[in-house]
Motif scaffolding. Structure first.
Motif, PDB file in Angstrom:
ATOM      1  N   LEU A   1      94.951 -91.611  -5.797  1.00  0.00           N
ATOM      2  CA  LEU A   1      94.253 -91.240  -7.027  1.00  0.00           C
ATOM      3  C   LEU A   1      92.891 -90.614  -6.719  1.00  0.00           C
ATOM      4  CD1 LEU A   1      94.409 -91.264 -10.094  1.00  0.00           C
ATOM      5  CD2 LEU A   1      93.400 -93.545 -10.081  1.00  0.00           C
ATOM      6  N   ILE A   2      92.193 -91.167  -5.724  1.00  0.00           N
ATOM      7  CA  ILE A   2      90.903 -90.598  -5.318  1.00  0.00           C
ATOM      8  C   ILE A   2      91.090 -89.168  -4.820  1.00  0.00           C
ATOM      9  CG2 ILE A   2      89.043 -90.763  -3.609  1.00  0.00           C
ATOM     10  CD1 ILE A   2      89.382 -93.806  -3.728  1.00  0.00           C
ATOM     11  N   VAL A   3      92.111 -88.961  -3.998  1.00  0.00           N
ATOM     12  CA  VAL A   3      92.378 -87.620  -3.473  1.00  0.00           C
ATOM     13  C   VAL A   3      92.712 -86.656  -4.606  1.00  0.00           C
ATOM     14  CG1 VAL A   3      93.961 -86.259  -2.057  1.00  0.00           C
ATOM     15  CG2 VAL A   3      93.089 -88.439  -1.202  1.00  0.00           C
ATOM     16  N   ALA A   4      93.494 -87.123  -5.572  1.00  0.00           N
ATOM     17  CA  ALA A   4      93.882 -86.253  -6.681  1.00  0.00           C
ATOM     18  C   ALA A   4      92.681 -85.838  -7.516  1.00  0.00           C
ATOM     19  CB  ALA A   4      94.915 -86.956  -7.558  1.00  0.00           C
ATOM     20  N   VAL A   5      91.776 -86.792  -7.796  1.00  0.00           N
ATOM     21  CA  VAL A   5      90.631 -86.502  -8.666  1.00  0.00           C
ATOM     22  C   VAL A   5      89.570 -85.694  -7.920  1.00  0.00           C
ATOM     23  CG1 VAL A   5      88.750 -87.511 -10.007  1.00  0.00           C
ATOM     24  CG2 VAL A   5      91.026 -88.526 -10.111  1.00  0.00           C
ATOM     25  N   LEU A   6      89.082 -86.237  -6.801  1.00  0.00           N
ATOM     26  CA  LEU A   6      87.988 -85.574  -6.093  1.00  0.00           C
ATOM     27  C   LEU A   6      88.472 -84.361  -5.310  1.00  0.00           C
ATOM     28  CD1 LEU A   6      85.905 -88.624  -4.817  1.00  0.00           C
ATOM     29  CD2 LEU A   6      85.717 -87.350  -6.953  1.00  0.00           C
ATOM     30  N   GLY A   7      89.683 -84.441  -4.767  1.00  0.00           N
ATOM     31  CA  GLY A   7      90.207 -83.308  -4.014  1.00  0.00           C
ATOM     32  C   GLY A   7      90.400 -82.076  -4.874  1.00  0.00           C
ATOM     33  N   SER A   8      90.798 -82.274  -6.129  1.00  0.00           N
ATOM     34  CA  SER A   8      90.978 -81.126  -7.026  1.00  0.00           C
ATOM     35  C   SER A   8      89.651 -80.467  -7.358  1.00  0.00           C
ATOM     36  CB  SER A   8      91.685 -81.567  -8.304  1.00  0.00           C
ATOM     37  OG  SER A   8      90.930 -82.538  -8.997  1.00  0.00           O
ATOM     38  N   ILE A   9      88.577 -81.271  -7.396  1.00  0.00           N
ATOM     39  CA  ILE A   9      87.243 -80.698  -7.661  1.00  0.00           C
ATOM     40  C   ILE A   9      86.716 -79.996  -6.419  1.00  0.00           C
ATOM     41  CG2 ILE A   9      84.844 -81.215  -8.265  1.00  0.00           C
ATOM     42  CD1 ILE A   9      85.827 -83.593  -9.857  1.00  0.00           C
ATOM     43  N   TYR A  10      86.715 -80.705  -5.292  1.00  0.00           N
ATOM     44  CA  TYR A  10      86.132 -80.157  -4.071  1.00  0.00           C
ATOM     45  C   TYR A  10      86.943 -78.980  -3.530  1.00  0.00           C
ATOM     46  CZ  TYR A  10      83.593 -84.596  -4.161  1.00  0.00           C
ATOM     47  OH  TYR A  10      82.830 -85.669  -4.535  1.00  0.00           O
ATOM     48  N   GLY A  11      88.235 -78.982  -3.809  1.00  0.00           N
ATOM     49  CA  GLY A  11      89.069 -77.888  -3.343  1.00  0.00           C
ATOM     50  C   GLY A  11      89.001 -76.663  -4.230  1.00  0.00           C
ATOM     51  N   GLY A  12      88.294 -76.770  -5.351  1.00  0.00           N
ATOM     52  CA  GLY A  12      88.147 -75.647  -6.258  1.00  0.00           C
ATOM     53  C   GLY A  12      89.354 -75.413  -7.150  1.00  0.00           C
ATOM     54  N   PHE A  13      90.263 -76.389  -7.209  1.00  0.00           N
ATOM     55  CA  PHE A  13      91.460 -76.227  -8.030  1.00  0.00           C
ATOM     56  C   PHE A  13      91.230 -76.617  -9.481  1.00  0.00           C
ATOM     57  CE2 PHE A  13      93.038 -77.505  -3.730  1.00  0.00           C
ATOM     58  CZ  PHE A  13      93.477 -76.244  -3.349  1.00  0.00           C
ATOM     59  N   ALA A  14      90.191 -77.428  -9.740  1.00  0.00           N
ATOM     60  CA  ALA A  14      89.990 -77.934 -11.095  1.00  0.00           C
ATOM     61  C   ALA A  14      88.509 -78.122 -11.369  1.00  0.00           C
ATOM     62  CB  ALA A  14      90.727 -79.268 -11.277  1.00  0.00           C
ATOM     63  N   THR A  15      88.143 -77.983 -12.617  1.00  0.00           N
ATOM     64  CA  THR A  15      86.797 -78.321 -13.055  1.00  0.00           C
ATOM     65  C   THR A  15      86.715 -79.845 -13.179  1.00  0.00           C
ATOM     66  OG1 THR A  15      87.382 -78.271 -15.404  1.00  0.00           O
ATOM     67  CG2 THR A  15      86.697 -76.179 -14.386  1.00  0.00           C
ATOM     68  N   PRO A  16      85.512 -80.415 -13.296  1.00  0.00           N
ATOM     69  CA  PRO A  16      85.419 -81.871 -13.500  1.00  0.00           C
ATOM     70  C   PRO A  16      86.221 -82.354 -14.700  1.00  0.00           C
ATOM     71  CG  PRO A  16      83.283 -81.001 -12.889  1.00  0.00           C
ATOM     72  CD  PRO A  16      84.184 -79.818 -13.063  1.00  0.00           C
ATOM     73  N   THR A  17      86.247 -81.570 -15.769  1.00  0.00           N
ATOM     74  CA  THR A  17      87.017 -81.979 -16.946  1.00  0.00           C
ATOM     75  C   THR A  17      88.506 -82.016 -16.646  1.00  0.00           C
ATOM     76  OG1 THR A  17      85.343 -81.027 -18.405  1.00  0.00           O
ATOM     77  CG2 THR A  17      87.512 -81.431 -19.354  1.00  0.00           C
ATOM     78  N   GLU A  18      89.009 -80.979 -15.979  1.00  0.00           N
ATOM     79  CA  GLU A  18      90.430 -80.945 -15.629  1.00  0.00           C
ATOM     80  C   GLU A  18      90.776 -82.047 -14.637  1.00  0.00           C
ATOM     81  OE1 GLU A  18      90.758 -76.081 -16.161  1.00  0.00           O
ATOM     82  OE2 GLU A  18      90.386 -76.980 -14.194  1.00  0.00           O
ATOM     83  N   ALA A  19      89.860 -82.321 -13.699  1.00  0.00           N
ATOM     84  CA  ALA A  19      90.098 -83.396 -12.736  1.00  0.00           C
ATOM     85  C   ALA A  19      90.120 -84.753 -13.430  1.00  0.00           C
ATOM     86  CB  ALA A  19      89.011 -83.377 -11.659  1.00  0.00           C
ATOM     87  N   ALA A  20      89.293 -84.902 -14.470  1.00  0.00           N
ATOM     88  CA  ALA A  20      89.295 -86.152 -15.229  1.00  0.00           C
ATOM     89  C   ALA A  20      90.640 -86.362 -15.914  1.00  0.00           C
ATOM     90  CB  ALA A  20      88.173 -86.141 -16.256  1.00  0.00           C
ATOM     91  N   ALA A  21      91.225 -85.271 -16.436  1.00  0.00           N
ATOM     92  CA  ALA A  21      92.548 -85.364 -17.058  1.00  0.00           C
ATOM     93  C   ALA A  21      93.600 -85.765 -16.025  1.00  0.00           C
ATOM     94  CB  ALA A  21      92.919 -84.034 -17.709  1.00  0.00           C
ATOM     95  N   VAL A  22      93.489 -85.198 -14.815  1.00  0.00           N
ATOM     96  CA  VAL A  22      94.389 -85.592 -13.733  1.00  0.00           C
ATOM     97  C   VAL A  22      94.222 -87.081 -13.425  1.00  0.00           C
ATOM     98  CG1 VAL A  22      94.875 -85.295 -11.263  1.00  0.00           C
ATOM     99  CG2 VAL A  22      94.467 -83.290 -12.706  1.00  0.00           C
ATOM    100  N   GLY A  23      92.969 -87.550 -13.436  1.00  0.00           N
ATOM    101  CA  GLY A  23      92.702 -88.959 -13.166  1.00  0.00           C
ATOM    102  C   GLY A  23      93.304 -89.881 -14.209  1.00  0.00           C
ATOM    103  N   VAL A  24      93.214 -89.496 -15.472  1.00  0.00           N
ATOM    104  CA  VAL A  24      93.804 -90.316 -16.542  1.00  0.00           C
ATOM    105  C   VAL A  24      95.320 -90.403 -16.369  1.00  0.00           C
ATOM    106  CG1 VAL A  24      94.276 -90.416 -19.020  1.00  0.00           C
ATOM    107  CG2 VAL A  24      91.972 -89.922 -18.213  1.00  0.00           C
ATOM    108  N   LEU A  25      95.940 -89.257 -16.104  1.00  0.00           N
ATOM    109  CA  LEU A  25      97.387 -89.240 -15.898  1.00  0.00           C
ATOM    110  C   LEU A  25      97.767 -90.107 -14.697  1.00  0.00           C
ATOM    111  CD1 LEU A  25     100.170 -88.127 -16.628  1.00  0.00           C
ATOM    112  CD2 LEU A  25      99.691 -86.147 -15.163  1.00  0.00           C
ATOM    113  N   GLY A  26      96.991 -89.971 -13.598  1.00  0.00           N
ATOM    114  CA  GLY A  26      97.265 -90.775 -12.412  1.00  0.00           C
ATOM    115  C   GLY A  26      97.082 -92.259 -12.666  1.00  0.00           C
ATOM    116  N   ALA A  27      96.047 -92.615 -13.445  1.00  0.00           N
ATOM    117  CA  ALA A  27      95.806 -94.024 -13.753  1.00  0.00           C
ATOM    118  C   ALA A  27      96.939 -94.598 -14.593  1.00  0.00           C
ATOM    119  CB  ALA A  27      94.474 -94.167 -14.490  1.00  0.00           C
ATOM    120  N   LEU A  28      97.457 -93.806 -15.549  1.00  0.00           N
ATOM    121  CA  LEU A  28      98.587 -94.269 -16.361  1.00  0.00           C
ATOM    122  C   LEU A  28      99.831 -94.477 -15.504  1.00  0.00           C
ATOM    123  CD1 LEU A  28      98.115 -92.008 -19.532  1.00  0.00           C
ATOM    124  CD2 LEU A  28      97.836 -94.490 -19.412  1.00  0.00           C
TER     125      LEU A  28
END
Length: 433
Positions: free
Chosen positions: A230-257
């Protein structure tokens, strides 16, 4: 009326409202109303409507409720007990032994939480009973947990960084990246203190009672895989330039569910409680930000920030003197206000001074997060103290006393930031230019 008199009136009005028990958001808006009514001829209603609406419709703020909801979901999963099982086998050889689970566990959970209180509550729920049962010193258990819980603010994603980024118009992605190295260093300083304390107090540290082969330790570490993914999915998407913080937050919610479903803790009651808990916290923070936006506009119209910046320039304070004064100021405010209120309450006045002194706003953002961390463990209004009180049965001031050494460690961390500013700026410059 001159800016000095206006400043005095504004400060007195703020303290009167806060002392009267007025909600922080209403106090901010009320002080802005007083300032504009007494010292300007601008249309108050129009200014309030424009700024409150502007603060409420910021796209950047959409990351806030998502990260809060993610933390609420994880708080209700089995992740805490899994983390203890995965970390404990590797901590027995360190001076302080399983006490380090508090710090490492908080560091890991901070990377998927964003909240200091949620981090302290989640890790505390798993470690306090277990460490007490094994005979570890109760005051060090509580103190290390209160101190390490503050890492929820520094290690990204961080709710307070989002609030500061919006208030100071600083890139939230850069703030997240800038918090990585200071977060790791502060975790290391906490662990160093625990190790030093245990060497000086060997009678308060029980012997290592975990006997496992290397293969067994590796198997137990597998319990950490879900949260690490989950950490890799959230922070990796931001640091890798694949997602904005908002989009990464949505990924985090989905991953947490998904994580809650896999661990068997996703029920209708869990889902409902997480949504309601996230909504309550988000509404509180958004309400405060709306009041702060109006106060910021009011301060601009009164000319107080400009006059204060000119006064700072005239005094010719050195940068280190200014930061020392601000540190004392924030620590005192932290005895009476929560961290988010501190940031939004002072931004309109502090930032012009900081910019006048030539301080990088990205660096200052990490500095202010660490200082706000101190406020989380200072009585009488320390959120981490409130969180730990019902779990431990100790009074607020008892927990505050136990956390005091970790407060001193954070003061040391502020000094290190000043001496080595590259600790903040190097990684964002490497990753984002």
């Amino acid at each position: 009326m001159d800016p000095t008199t206006a400043s005095i009136v504004v400060v007195v009005a703020m303290f009167v409202m806060l002392a009267a028990g007025v909600w922080v958001a209403l106090a901010l808006a009320g002080v802005g109303f007083v300032a504009m009514a007494l010292f300007t001829s601008r249309p108050i209603g129009l200014v309030m409507a424009t700024n409150v609406w502007g603060a409420s419709t910021s796209w950047t703020l959409t990351a806030l409720p998502l990260f809060i909801w993610m933390g609420e979901i994880l708080f209700r999963t089995r992740i805490s007990s899994d983390m203890f099982r995965g970390l404990a086998p590797w901590m027995g050889w360190l001076p302080g032994r399983l006490m380090h689970v508090n710090i490492v566990g908080c560091s890991i959970f901070a990377a998927v939480s964003g909240s200091s209180a949620a981090t302290a509550a989640t890790i505390g729920r798993m470690t306090i009973p277990e460490l007490k049962r094994r005979g570890y010193d109760p005051m060090m258990i509580v103190g290390s947990l209160a101190g390490a819980g503050t890492l929820g603010l520094l290690i990204p994603p961080s709710i307070i960084m989002i609030v500061y980024g919006v208030a100071a118009d600083v890139s939230i992605a850069r703030l997240f990246i800038a918090g990585v190295i200071p977060g790791i260093v502060l975790s290391g300083l906490f662990m160093a203190y625990v190790a030093g304390w245990s060497l000086l107090n060997p009678d308060k540290v029980p012997p290592n009672d975990i006997r496992m082969s290397f293969g067994e330790k590796i198997r137990e570490t597998g319990a950490l895989i879900p949260v690490m993914l989950l950490i890799v999915a959230v922070l990796g998407s931001i640091y890798g330039g694949f997602a904005t913080p908002t989009e990464a937050a949505a990924v985090g919610v989905l991953g947490a569910l998904v994580l809650a479903a896999v661990t068997g803790t996703l029920s209708w009651a869990t889902f409902r409680d997480s949504v309601l808990g996230g909504a309550r916290t988000t509404c509180m923070i958004s309400f405060i930000l709306a009041g702060a936006a109006f106060l910021t506009a009011a301060m601009g119209y009164t000319g107080i920030p400009r006059a204060l910046a000119e006064w700072i320039t005239a005094q010719q304070f050195s940068t280190i003197s200014l930061l020392a004064a601000l540190t004392v100021f924030f620590v005192i405010m932290g005895c009476f206000l929560d961290g988010i209120s501190m940031v939004v309450l002072t931004t309109s006045v502090i930032l012009p001074m900081v910019q006048q002194a030539g301080i990088d706003l990205l660096w200052f953002g990490i500095y202010i997060v660490i200082v706000v961390e101190m406020a989380q463990i200072t009585p009488p209004v320390g959120f981490n103290l409130f969180v730990l009180q019902p779990m431990t049965g100790y009074g607020i001031f008892t927990i505050g006393k136990a956390a005091m050494p970790f407060f001193v460690v954070m003061v040391l961390m502020v000094a290190l930031l000043w001496v080595f500013p590259g600790m903040v700026t190097w990684l964002p410059s490497q990753m984002m230019g």
